[in-house]
Scaffold this motif. Sequence first.
Motif, PDB file in Angstrom:
ATOM      1  N   LYS A  18       0.799  -1.195  -0.043  1.00 56.21           N
ATOM      2  CA  LYS A  18      -0.022   0.007  -0.039  1.00 56.21           C
ATOM      3  C   LYS A  18       0.731   1.203   0.077  1.00 56.21           C
ATOM      4  N   THR A  19       0.271   2.251  -0.515  1.00 56.31           N
ATOM      5  CA  THR A  19       0.794   3.393  -0.611  1.00 56.31           C
ATOM      6  C   THR A  19       0.422   4.346   0.235  1.00 56.31           C
ATOM      7  N   LEU A  20       1.269   5.060   1.291  1.00 54.12           N
ATOM      8  CA  LEU A  20       0.774   5.941   2.112  1.00 54.12           C
ATOM      9  C   LEU A  20       1.392   7.355   2.120  1.00 54.12           C
ATOM     10  N   VAL A  21       0.686   8.367   1.879  1.00 60.15           N
ATOM     11  CA  VAL A  21       1.323   9.748   1.795  1.00 60.15           C
ATOM     12  C   VAL A  21       1.318  10.310   2.992  1.00 60.15           C
ATOM     13  N   THR A  52       9.884   6.247  10.331  1.00 59.26           N
ATOM     14  CA  THR A  52       9.707   6.858   8.961  1.00 59.26           C
ATOM     15  C   THR A  52      10.232   8.342   9.032  1.00 59.26           C
ATOM     16  N   ALA A  53       9.867   9.151  10.139  1.00 63.99           N
ATOM     17  CA  ALA A  53      10.409  10.386  10.219  1.00 63.99           C
ATOM     18  C   ALA A  53      11.975  10.511  10.327  1.00 63.99           C
ATOM     19  N   ALA A  54      12.393   9.559  11.059  1.00 66.86           N
ATOM     20  CA  ALA A  54      13.794   9.427  11.377  1.00 66.86           C
ATOM     21  C   ALA A  54      14.443   9.185   9.859  1.00 66.86           C
ATOM     22  N   HIS A  55      14.172   8.423   9.015  1.00 67.52           N
ATOM     23  CA  HIS A  55      14.461   7.955   7.804  1.00 67.52           C
ATOM     24  C   HIS A  55      14.398   9.265   6.894  1.00 67.52           C
ATOM     25  N   PHE A  56      13.437  10.102   6.892  1.00 69.79           N
ATOM     26  CA  PHE A  56      13.357  11.289   6.077  1.00 69.79           C
ATOM     27  C   PHE A  56      13.936  12.555   6.827  1.00 69.79           C
ATOM     28  N   GLY A  57      14.739  12.515   8.074  1.00 69.66           N
ATOM     29  CA  GLY A  57      15.177  13.498   8.524  1.00 69.66           C
ATOM     30  C   GLY A  57      14.292  14.558   9.169  1.00 69.66           C
ATOM     31  N   VAL A  58      13.096  14.365   9.536  1.00 71.54           N
ATOM     32  CA  VAL A  58      12.367  15.363   9.916  1.00 71.54           C
ATOM     33  C   VAL A  58      11.858  14.920  11.533  1.00 71.54           C
ATOM     34  N   LYS A  59      11.239  15.782  12.137  1.00 65.25           N
ATOM     35  CA  LYS A  59      10.807  15.720  13.628  1.00 65.25           C
ATOM     36  C   LYS A  59       9.973  14.617  13.619  1.00 65.25           C
ATOM     37  N   HIS A  60       8.850  14.914  12.776  1.00 63.50           N
ATOM     38  CA  HIS A  60       7.447  13.911  12.913  1.00 63.50           C
ATOM     39  C   HIS A  60       7.004  13.877  11.442  1.00 63.50           C
ATOM     40  N   VAL A  61       6.217  12.932  11.354  1.00 61.78           N
ATOM     41  CA  VAL A  61       5.366  12.645  10.083  1.00 61.78           C
ATOM     42  C   VAL A  61       4.004  12.051  10.437  1.00 61.78           C
ATOM     43  N   GLY A  62       2.957  12.413   9.780  1.00 60.45           N
ATOM     44  CA  GLY A  62       1.548  11.865  10.090  1.00 60.45           C
ATOM     45  C   GLY A  62       0.862  11.628   8.617  1.00 60.45           C
ATOM     46  N   LEU A  63      -0.001  10.648   8.609  1.00 61.04           N
ATOM     47  CA  LEU A  63      -0.776  10.575   7.339  1.00 61.04           C
ATOM     48  C   LEU A  63      -1.603  11.749   7.050  1.00 61.04           C
ATOM     49  N   ILE A  64      -1.415  12.105   5.749  1.00 68.33           N
ATOM     50  CA  ILE A  64      -2.250  13.124   5.016  1.00 68.33           C
ATOM     51  C   ILE A  64      -3.641  12.907   5.288  1.00 68.33           C
ATOM     52  N   ASN A  65      -4.301  13.963   5.405  1.00 71.77           N
ATOM     53  CA  ASN A  65      -5.812  13.942   5.463  1.00 71.77           C
ATOM     54  C   ASN A  65      -6.171  13.428   3.995  1.00 71.77           C
TER      55      ASN A  65
END
Length: 161
Positions: A51-54, A78-91
């Motif tokens: 599945k593709t999660l944005v 996932t956030a660590a992989h992208f080098g950002v503080k946090h990520v969440g699923l897009i609305n």
Amino acid sequence: MSKTKIHKTNAMRELDEAGVSYEMSSYPTDGEIGAVHTAQLLGVSPEVIYKTLVLEDGNGGHFVAVIAAQAELDLKKTAAHFGVKHVGLINWKTLREVTGYIRGGCSPLAMKKLFPTVIDENAVLQERIYVSAGVRGTQIVVSPSDLARVVGADFAAVVQQ
């Protein structure tokens, strides 16, 4: 003898342009959009349906994670992989605006923009994986390495254990 015309999606065209070999697999849509349900309809193991999660980081950044149907994304990894503080699923209501795709038919290929993408490392255990062709009811069957090459993805451990 009549030929059946195959409707090519933008995702398929992107693979064609990259010279990537793939197959197409269709299934009847019944309103359910889950990846595990898709595996059942196709008669394949959920381990090969991806599945593709944005995702978004809250600062306008968008990212894509491609994970197995039954897996749960680990947001911290996932956030660590992208080098950002946090990520969440897009609305899901903004998914089409950002990617060009609707919920249940989002492909990691041929989005409106090429976003940083990660494919869960378990994909390399499969010879070929299924990903959305960009429309509900159609999957693309492709090697994980070819998919990664075309979308510029890395492989990393991004699912919960």
